[in-house]
Design a protein around this motif. Sequence first.
Motif, mmCIF file in Angstrom:
data_model
loop_
_atom_site.group_PDB
_atom_site.id
_atom_site.type_symbol
_atom_site.label_atom_id
_atom_site.label_comp_id
_atom_site.label_asym_id
_atom_site.label_seq_id
_atom_site.Cartn_x
_atom_site.Cartn_y
_atom_site.Cartn_z
ATOM 1 N N ILE A 58 -10.881 -54.886 22.415
ATOM 2 C CA ILE A 58 -11.711 -55.944 21.837
ATOM 3 C C ILE A 58 -13.178 -55.544 21.882
ATOM 4 N N ALA A 59 -13.628 -55.011 23.002
ATOM 5 C CA ALA A 59 -15.024 -54.579 23.126
ATOM 6 C C ALA A 59 -15.328 -53.464 22.125
ATOM 7 N N ARG A 60 -14.420 -52.517 21.980
ATOM 8 C CA ARG A 60 -14.638 -51.416 21.023
ATOM 9 C C ARG A 60 -14.726 -51.947 19.598
ATOM 10 N N LEU A 61 -13.832 -52.864 19.240
ATOM 11 C CA LEU A 61 -13.832 -53.417 17.887
ATOM 12 C C LEU A 61 -15.070 -54.266 17.626
ATOM 13 N N GLN A 62 -15.561 -54.977 18.641
ATOM 14 C CA GLN A 62 -16.784 -55.751 18.472
ATOM 15 C C GLN A 62 -17.971 -54.830 18.234
ATOM 16 N N GLN A 63 -18.025 -53.716 18.952
ATOM 17 C CA GLN A 63 -19.100 -52.740 18.741
ATOM 18 C C GLN A 63 -19.018 -52.151 17.342
ATOM 19 N N GLU A 64 -17.811 -51.815 16.914
ATOM 20 C CA GLU A 64 -17.639 -51.258 15.576
ATOM 21 C C GLU A 64 -18.024 -52.282 14.513
ATOM 22 N N ASN A 65 -17.667 -53.542 14.740
ATOM 23 C CA ASN A 65 -18.011 -54.605 13.800
ATOM 24 C C ASN A 65 -19.535 -54.738 13.676
ATOM 25 N N GLU A 66 -20.229 -54.713 14.804
ATOM 26 C CA GLU A 66 -21.697 -54.795 14.785
ATOM 27 C C GLU A 66 -22.301 -53.592 14.062
ATOM 28 N N ARG A 67 -21.748 -52.406 14.323
ATOM 29 C CA ARG A 67 -22.252 -51.196 13.655
ATOM 30 C C ARG A 67 -22.069 -51.292 12.152
ATOM 31 N N LEU A 68 -20.915 -51.776 11.716
ATOM 32 C CA LEU A 68 -20.651 -51.900 10.283
ATOM 33 C C LEU A 68 -21.534 -52.967 9.639
ATOM 34 N N LYS A 69 -21.825 -54.040 10.372
ATOM 35 C CA LYS A 69 -22.734 -55.066 9.845
ATOM 36 C C LYS A 69 -24.126 -54.481 9.649
ATOM 37 N N ARG A 70 -24.609 -53.732 10.647
ATOM 38 C CA ARG A 70 -25.932 -53.100 10.520
ATOM 39 C C ARG A 70 -25.947 -52.120 9.357
ATOM 40 N N GLN A 71 -24.864 -51.362 9.208
ATOM 41 C CA GLN A 71 -24.779 -50.389 8.124
ATOM 42 C C GLN A 71 -24.780 -51.104 6.769
ATOM 43 N N ALA A 72 -24.083 -52.221 6.667
ATOM 44 C CA ALA A 72 -24.037 -52.973 5.409
ATOM 45 C C ALA A 72 -25.410 -53.551 5.084
ATOM 46 N N GLU A 73 -26.123 -54.051 6.083
ATOM 47 C CA GLU A 73 -27.469 -54.572 5.852
ATOM 48 C C GLU A 73 -28.393 -53.458 5.391
ATOM 49 N N HIS A 74 -28.276 -52.304 5.991
ATOM 50 C CA HIS A 74 -29.109 -51.164 5.606
ATOM 51 C C HIS A 74 -28.810 -50.736 4.171
ATOM 52 N N THR A 75 -27.542 -50.780 3.792
ATOM 53 C CA THR A 75 -27.144 -50.384 2.443
ATOM 54 C C THR A 75 -27.703 -51.355 1.411
ATOM 55 N N ARG A 76 -27.711 -52.651 1.715
ATOM 56 C CA ARG A 76 -28.220 -53.650 0.779
ATOM 57 C C ARG A 76 -29.714 -53.523 0.564
ATOM 58 N N ILE A 77 -30.444 -53.033 1.546
ATOM 59 C CA ILE A 77 -31.898 -52.954 1.458
ATOM 60 C C ILE A 77 -32.337 -51.768 0.592
ATOM 61 N N ARG A 78 -31.481 -50.823 0.404
ATOM 62 C CA ARG A 78 -31.835 -49.614 -0.318
ATOM 63 C C ARG A 78 -32.382 -49.966 -1.703
ATOM 64 N N PRO A 79 -33.557 -49.447 -2.063
ATOM 65 C CA PRO A 79 -34.146 -49.779 -3.370
ATOM 66 C C PRO A 79 -33.301 -49.224 -4.513
ATOM 67 N N THR A 80 -33.234 -49.976 -5.573
ATOM 68 C CA THR A 80 -32.500 -49.546 -6.750
ATOM 69 C C THR A 80 -33.448 -49.496 -7.932
ATOM 70 N N THR A 81 -33.032 -48.840 -8.973
ATOM 71 C CA THR A 81 -33.839 -48.755 -10.178
ATOM 72 C C THR A 81 -33.903 -50.130 -10.813
ATOM 73 N N SER A 82 -35.092 -50.510 -11.262
ATOM 74 C CA SER A 82 -35.231 -51.840 -11.856
ATOM 75 C C SER A 82 -34.502 -51.900 -13.197
ATOM 76 N N ASN A 83 -34.086 -53.103 -13.577
ATOM 77 C CA ASN A 83 -33.397 -53.296 -14.853
ATOM 78 C C ASN A 83 -34.297 -52.929 -16.014
ATOM 79 N N HIS A 84 -35.618 -53.191 -15.871
ATOM 80 C CA HIS A 84 -36.560 -52.862 -16.943
ATOM 81 C C HIS A 84 -36.537 -51.365 -17.228
ATOM 82 N N GLN A 85 -36.555 -50.555 -16.166
ATOM 83 C CA GLN A 85 -36.546 -49.105 -16.335
ATOM 84 C C GLN A 85 -35.229 -48.644 -16.955
ATOM 85 N N VAL A 86 -34.110 -49.208 -16.509
ATOM 86 C CA VAL A 86 -32.802 -48.838 -17.051
ATOM 87 C C VAL A 86 -32.729 -49.208 -18.522
#
Length: 95
Positions: A45-73
């Motif tokens: 349970i402790a290992r899975l909770q740590q993995e869950n937290e790591r994946l949440k942080r990774q998902a938040e980091h992925t969402r923040i990544r800048p993308t090309t604006s629609n205007h440019q596309v």
Amino acid sequence: MANQLNGKDILEKNFKTAMRGYHQEEVDEYLDVIIQDYEYFQDEIARLQQENERLKRQAEHTRIRPTTSNHQVNYDILKRLSNLEKAVFGKKYEE
């Protein structure tokens, strides 16, 4: 529902003895197996909770990544379309 027992609680549990009770050594051996299972599941349970937290942080980091604006596309697509039309229709389309 919270976890009510841990390995130490099981180990330290004392049962009253009776004349026609269970074989104490057999009960102790079985409780030892239960203690091992509890400890394994608590670690898992402790290992899975740590993995869950790591994946949440990774998902938040992925969402923040800048993308090309629609205007440019859109501009890039319009420019490519214009170049394609020129190539297909030739100079007549420019006029």
